[in-house]
Write an enzyme that holds these catalytic residues in place. Structure first.
Site, PDB file in Angstrom:
ATOM      1  N   GLU A  19      10.786 -58.369  11.811  1.00 51.62           N
ATOM      2  CA  GLU A  19      10.001 -58.903  12.608  1.00 51.62           C
ATOM      3  C   GLU A  19       9.027 -60.098  12.383  1.00 51.62           C
ATOM      4  O   GLU A  19       8.272 -60.814  12.873  1.00 51.62           O
ATOM      5  CB  GLU A  19       9.030 -57.884  13.706  1.00 51.62           C
ATOM      6  CG  GLU A  19       8.144 -57.699  14.635  1.00 51.62           C
ATOM      7  CD  GLU A  19       7.499 -57.016  15.247  1.00 51.62           C
ATOM      8  OE1 GLU A  19       7.036 -57.127  16.321  1.00 51.62           O
ATOM      9  OE2 GLU A  19       7.189 -55.465  15.270  1.00 51.62           O
ATOM     10  N   ALA A  20       8.750 -59.700  11.444  1.00 48.17           N
ATOM     11  CA  ALA A  20       7.473 -60.195  10.764  1.00 48.17           C
ATOM     12  C   ALA A  20       7.983 -61.864  10.047  1.00 48.17           C
ATOM     13  O   ALA A  20       7.568 -63.038  10.832  1.00 48.17           O
ATOM     14  CB  ALA A  20       7.797 -60.143   9.280  1.00 48.17           C
TER      15      ALA A  20
END
Length: 142
Positions: free
Chosen positions: A63-64
């Site tokens: 997600e980052a």
């Protein structure tokens, strides 16, 4: 293949800054552009009880990296992004070495972005497949 209206892009892309969780997880940026963001993360220190790479660690780093890719794009026209959806499929486990996380655009729009995020091991075996969608928004007032 990504679709974008690059003619409206006038600002330099944002330079990735690691957050506190990213640093704790040992994330390192390898490559960053609007077209691709690549990072590495060690399996050691990011495992679950049985010594396997934690699925939550895969999701957090994926997600980052996907969000960083979206921000790099949105920053070229003075915007930022917020996540609205992420989905993942875990294909295999990892117990040692590094994982490589690669985010590439599916669709780059004025209001929404979608990225493929592929996590592989050092032998290029797929660990996890992700898709992340981000909403493009105005920068918050500082």
């Amino acid at each position: 293949m990504s679709q974008t209206n690059r003619t409206e892009s006038t600002m330099e892309p944002w330079i990735i800054e690691l957050g506190e969780l990213d640093r704790k997880m040992g994330v390192r940026i390898i490559e960053e552009s609007v077209d691709k963001v690549v990072a590495r993360m060690p399996v050691a220190g990011n495992t679950q009880s049985f010594g396997l790479l934690h699925g939550g660690a895969s999701l957090a780093v994926g997600e980052a990296v996907g969000s960083w890719a979206a921000v790099k794009y949105a920053s070229t026209f003075g915007k930022v992004v917020v996540g609205v959806d992420v989905s993942a499929t875990h294909h295999r486990s990892a117990t040692q070495g590094d994982i490589i996380i690669t985010a590439t655009p599916i669709k780059l729009g004025r209001r929404m972005t979608s990225h493929d995020v592929v996590i592989t091991d050092e032998q290029d075996r797929r660990i996890c497949s992700m898709r992340i969608t981000n909403l493009v928004v105005d920068k918050p007032a500082q």
